[in-house]
Design an enzyme around this catalytic site. Structure first.
Site, mmCIF file in Angstrom:
data_model
loop_
_atom_site.group_PDB
_atom_site.id
_atom_site.type_symbol
_atom_site.label_atom_id
_atom_site.label_comp_id
_atom_site.label_asym_id
_atom_site.label_seq_id
_atom_site.Cartn_x
_atom_site.Cartn_y
_atom_site.Cartn_z
ATOM 1 N N ALA A 261 -0.918 11.722 62.210
ATOM 2 C CA ALA A 261 -1.390 11.977 63.592
ATOM 3 C C ALA A 261 -2.514 11.046 64.045
ATOM 4 O O ALA A 261 -3.045 11.235 65.134
ATOM 5 C CB ALA A 261 -1.827 13.424 63.787
ATOM 6 N N ALA A 262 -2.854 10.030 63.261
ATOM 7 C CA ALA A 262 -3.913 9.105 63.712
ATOM 8 C C ALA A 262 -3.474 8.385 64.998
ATOM 9 O O ALA A 262 -4.246 8.270 65.953
ATOM 10 C CB ALA A 262 -4.237 8.101 62.624
ATOM 11 N N GLY A 263 -2.223 7.933 65.006
ATOM 12 C CA GLY A 263 -1.706 7.244 66.190
ATOM 13 C C GLY A 263 -1.643 8.186 67.390
ATOM 14 O O GLY A 263 -1.961 7.802 68.521
ATOM 15 N N ASP A 264 -1.245 9.424 67.145
ATOM 16 C CA ASP A 264 -1.169 10.414 68.237
ATOM 17 C C ASP A 264 -2.566 10.705 68.790
ATOM 18 O O ASP A 264 -2.746 10.867 70.004
ATOM 19 C CB ASP A 264 -0.555 11.726 67.730
HETATM 20 O O1 RIB Z 1 2.800 11.547 64.217
HETATM 21 C C1 RIB Z 1 2.678 12.587 63.288
HETATM 22 C C2 RIB Z 1 3.699 13.642 63.564
HETATM 23 O O2 RIB Z 1 4.986 13.080 63.370
HETATM 24 C C3 RIB Z 1 3.643 14.850 62.658
HETATM 25 O O3 RIB Z 1 2.785 15.851 63.117
HETATM 26 C C4 RIB Z 1 5.106 15.247 62.567
HETATM 27 O O4 RIB Z 1 5.390 16.488 63.135
HETATM 28 C C5 RIB Z 1 5.904 14.128 63.219
HETATM 29 O O5 RIB Z 1 6.327 14.453 64.479
#
Ligand code: RIB
Length: 318
Positions: A261-264
């Site tokens: 989730a770093a990119g998110d």
């Molecule tokens: O980018 C990370 C995410 O990728 C995770 O939380 C997982 O659910 C996938 O969608």
């Protein structure tokens, strides 16, 4: 109660339960290893981006689907607790999407997603949320829901004058439709995705280290509708590549525990920075700070930082 007329950022995307196994190293095909721990975290690229935008200070709404199961309940409850408008989060026929996440001791991960109800987010759901989308300042899209749905949402937001940020992950197996690309303002990719997207668009094969060249050719190929390509480079920071400039923002030096989730987190924070009108160098630094904090903590959801923490790191000189 969150009012839909106060929403600045809309996420149309995935909601997954992350089933996370940590192990000393990641197994190769045919290998069985003993892991260190197992945990479940609310996640999904859409969910993570929404939480990141909300915690960075944005007013956020979500359009998506979960199943009629415990994972769906947990995801809905998390959106509620965070103060995200979830009027357009509905229950589908399948089970809630899951992601099998393997994390090694160096924090790097491998992920397999089984979309479940994320595949049921259809253009019909977008019609239902059309008023919200038409007035959104920023739309965050990823590719864990059907592409036709992303296209319809992107077109509505773009027509309404908002910006569309598309995270091209998972990288599709076929080139994205032109109509989607035409509605995208910023294409968000990591290093690998930048090279894969260039290959997908039929360009010469770029090697690791040639992200700027790959970004420039994608930009040329896609055309003027795209404002910029933003490439996250992990610990090396991020790049903003537009036809006028290439801006590199150094990464913050932190100890990585889990990069999930770093990119998110980077993207969610970037959306808030855009809404605040931050100039590009500051925008990248703000988003980098958010992403850097997230890698120092385990899991997707629990790792995502709040505005005050981001501001503290963002204001520090590296
Ligand atoms: O980018 C990370 C995410 O990728 C995770 O939380 C997982 O659910 C996938 O969608």
């Amino acid at each position: 109660m969150i009012e839909s007329n106060h929403i600045e950022i809309v996420v149309v995307g995935s909601l997954n339960m992350d089933l996370v196994v940590r192990s000393p190293h990641l197994p190769v095909p045919g290998e069985t290893i003993l892991g260190n721990s197992f945990a479940t975290y609310e996640g999904g690229k859409g969910f993570n981006q929404a939480i990141a935008a909300r915690r960075a200070g944005g007013q956020v709404a979500f359009v998506g689907k979960v199943g009629r199961d415990d994972f769906g309940d947990r995801l809905e409850e998390a959106l509620k607790q965070e103060g995200i408008l979830r009027q357009f989060v509905t229950r589908g026929e399948n089970s809630t999407g899951i992601a099998n996440v393997w994390v090694g001791e160096d924090g790097a991960n491998k992920i397999i997603v089984v979309p479940g109800t994320n595949n049921e987010v259809t253009p019909k759901e977008i019609e239902a949320a059309s008023e919200l989308l038409s007035s959104a300042g920023v739309l965050l899209l990823q590719l864990e829901i059907p592409i036709a749905t992303c296209t319809k949402a992107a077109q509505l937001v773009r027509r309404g004058g908002g910006r569309v940020l598309l995270t091209a992950a998972p990288v599709p197996i076929e080139p994205l439709p032109v109509e989607l690309f035409e509605a995208v303002s910023l294409l968000m990719v990591n290093e690998n995705e930048a090279l894969q997207m260039a290959a997908l668009l039929g360009m010469p094969i770029f090697k690791e280290g040639e992200e700027i060249e790959a970004g420039r050719s994608i930009l040329t190929q896609v055309g003027s509708s795209l404002e910029a390509i933003v490439i996250t480079l992990g610990s090396k920071g991020a790049l903003w590549i537009s036809s006028e400039r290439v801006e590199h923002s150094e990464g913050f030096k932190v100890k990585a525990v889990d990069t999930t989730a770093a990119g998110d987190t980077f993207t969610g924070a970037l959306a808030v920075g855009l809404q605040r009108g931050l100039p590009v160098p500051e925008l990248l630094r703000f988003a980098n700070a958010a992403g850097a904090i997230s890698v120092t903590r385990k899991g997707a959801y629990p790792s995502i930082p709040y505005e005050a923490e981001i501001d503290r790191l963002h204001c520090l000189l590296n």
